[in-house]
Motif scaffolding. Structure first.
Motif, PDB file in Angstrom:
ATOM      1  N   ALA A  81      11.363  20.674 -44.218  1.00 12.64           N
ATOM      2  CA  ALA A  81      11.644  20.590 -42.787  1.00 12.64           C
ATOM      3  C   ALA A  81      10.404  20.140 -42.026  1.00 12.64           C
ATOM      4  CB  ALA A  81      12.116  21.941 -42.273  1.00 12.64           C
ATOM      5  N   ALA A  82      10.634  19.446 -40.896  1.00 17.00           N
ATOM      6  CA  ALA A  82       9.525  18.925 -40.100  1.00 17.00           C
ATOM      7  C   ALA A  82       9.791  19.173 -38.620  1.00 17.00           C
ATOM      8  CB  ALA A  82       9.346  17.426 -40.346  1.00 17.00           C
ATOM      9  N   PRO A  83       8.730  19.353 -37.828  1.00 20.33           N
ATOM     10  CA  PRO A  83       8.912  19.447 -36.382  1.00 20.33           C
ATOM     11  C   PRO A  83       9.304  18.088 -35.806  1.00 20.33           C
ATOM     12  CG  PRO A  83       6.596  19.376 -36.923  1.00 20.33           C
ATOM     13  CD  PRO A  83       7.323  19.461 -38.234  1.00 20.33           C
ATOM     14  N   VAL A  84      10.111  18.093 -34.773  1.00 23.57           N
ATOM     15  CA  VAL A  84      10.525  16.842 -34.131  1.00 23.57           C
ATOM     16  C   VAL A  84       9.471  16.445 -33.107  1.00 23.57           C
ATOM     17  CG1 VAL A  84      12.310  15.687 -32.786  1.00 23.57           C
ATOM     18  CG2 VAL A  84      12.951  17.439 -34.466  1.00 23.57           C
ATOM     19  N   GLY A  87      14.135  24.801 -34.391  1.00 25.29           N
ATOM     20  CA  GLY A  87      14.011  23.432 -33.914  1.00 25.29           C
ATOM     21  C   GLY A  87      13.455  22.459 -34.939  1.00 25.29           C
ATOM     22  N   LEU A  88      13.268  22.905 -36.199  1.00 26.94           N
ATOM     23  CA  LEU A  88      12.808  21.993 -37.251  1.00 26.94           C
ATOM     24  C   LEU A  88      13.987  21.176 -37.781  1.00 26.94           C
ATOM     25  CD1 LEU A  88      10.454  24.336 -39.326  1.00 26.94           C
ATOM     26  CD2 LEU A  88       9.830  22.781 -37.468  1.00 26.94           C
ATOM     27  N   LEU A 148      18.648  23.086 -29.268  1.00 26.95           N
ATOM     28  CA  LEU A 148      18.337  21.828 -28.591  1.00 26.95           C
ATOM     29  C   LEU A 148      17.215  21.999 -27.573  1.00 26.95           C
ATOM     30  CD1 LEU A 148      21.823  20.151 -28.051  1.00 26.95           C
ATOM     31  CD2 LEU A 148      20.281  20.073 -30.021  1.00 26.95           C
ATOM     32  N   ARG A 149      17.174  23.157 -26.919  1.00 24.19           N
ATOM     33  CA  ARG A 149      16.062  23.407 -25.990  1.00 24.19           C
ATOM     34  C   ARG A 149      14.741  23.471 -26.741  1.00 24.19           C
ATOM     35  NH1 ARG A 149      19.738  26.780 -22.902  1.00 24.19           N
ATOM     36  NH2 ARG A 149      19.118  28.592 -24.151  1.00 24.19           N
ATOM     37  N   ALA A 150      14.750  24.121 -27.917  1.00 22.09           N
ATOM     38  CA  ALA A 150      13.518  24.212 -28.711  1.00 22.09           C
ATOM     39  C   ALA A 150      13.020  22.832 -29.109  1.00 22.09           C
ATOM     40  CB  ALA A 150      13.758  25.065 -29.964  1.00 22.09           C
TER      41      ALA A 150
END
Length: 283
Positions: free
Chosen positions: A195-198, A160-161, A244-246
């Motif tokens: 990469a970054a968390p949304v 999810g990143l 997308l769920r993550a």
């Protein structure tokens, strides 16, 4: 394909991008530099000859006597993508199809039509179709100090990143259908560290005179909405849905039309980070 193979090819190259191996061949060696300039962000040239997909480009132009102007033609495998007397138009057709093919078939990555900026260690994702105003909003957020990730695709991994997909930002005028290209350097953009968390997903579209009043939406509704903008939704659902769920289970999602991009920047930035826990704080 056998007919295309017999046309005669002067030079070519292959490259890897997001788990895919793609070949490019041309009727003239002097056009290879232009073709390489169209490769997607992160592509790496290789010397492999067996590829998953093959582009064939016939470089036309005036004949030896300058009396006949021959078409430039691009094929994707055995399908003619287009032909034009304009080399720039041919390159645009090649680059567009290349991005869409990679986005639809990428291995271990999910491509979503979206602008992306980094803010305070997280990312703000702005899903939207072409001409929805996402590039204009990305540019204004970058001018305000956000980190530029992309104005076209959010590249999501299986955790999810979101990853950078940098290219010139395409800014369109409402009075001129053409697009002006702005590099990240033009906007004094910071380079992403990786990469970054949304933190925030914002569904917004320019509407003249609209007031920006972002309303939180549920993870399920956000997931369905992002799915509409996901290139591989039909070809790789087994990859897309868990990713997308993550994203939507972690990030807060909002929806609202907006007016001018510069006017909503403080409110958009306020949605990220602390906005996850406390809800939207609209200036």
């Amino acid at each position: 394909m056998q007919k295309i193979d017999r046309l005669g090819w002067a030079a070519g190259f292959s490259f890897r991008a997001y788990g895919l191996l793609i070949g490019v061949r041309a009727s003239r060696a002097d056009v290879l530099a232009d073709l390489r300039s169209c490769l997607p962000f992160g592509a790496e040239i290789t010397d492999e000859v067996e590829v998953d997909y093959l582009y064939s480009i016939i470089a036309g132009g005036p004949d030896e006597r300058g009396r006949v102007r021959r078409f430039h033609i691009v094929y994707a495998d055995a399908v003619q993508l287009g032909r034009s007397t304009s080399w720039d138009a041919l390159l645009e057709a090649f680059a567009t199809d290349l991005e869409l093919f990679v986005g639809e078939h990428a291995r271990g990555r999910v491509f979503v039509h979206a602008g992306v900026v980094g803010w305070q260690g997280g990312a703000i994702v702005l899903p939207g179709r072409t001409l929805s105003g996402k590039s204009a909003l990305v540019a204004e957020l970058v001018r305000a100090g956000a980190t530029y990730y992309s104005d076209e695709f959010a590249i999501l991994d299986e955790g999810g990143l979101v990853h950078p997909f940098q290219r010139p930002i395409m800014l369109r005028s409402r009075t001129d259908p053409g697009a002006a290209k702005r590099t990240p350097q033009d906007l004094s953009a910071c380079q992403p560290a990786g990469a970054a968390p949304v933190d925030c997903v914002l569904f917004t579209r320019f509407r003249p005179g609209a007031r920006f009043r972002p309303k939180p939406i549920s993870p399920g509704a956000a997931c369905l909405e992002i799915l509409k903008h996901t290139l591989s939704a039909r070809t790789q659902p087994e990859l897309v849905l868990p990713v997308l769920r993550a994203v939507t289970e972690r990030a807060q999602a909002y929806r609202s039309p907006r007016g001018e991009a510069a006017e909503v920047v403080p409110a958009v930035l306020a949605l990220s980070g602390s906005g996850i826990a406390t809800g939207p704080r609209v200036a």
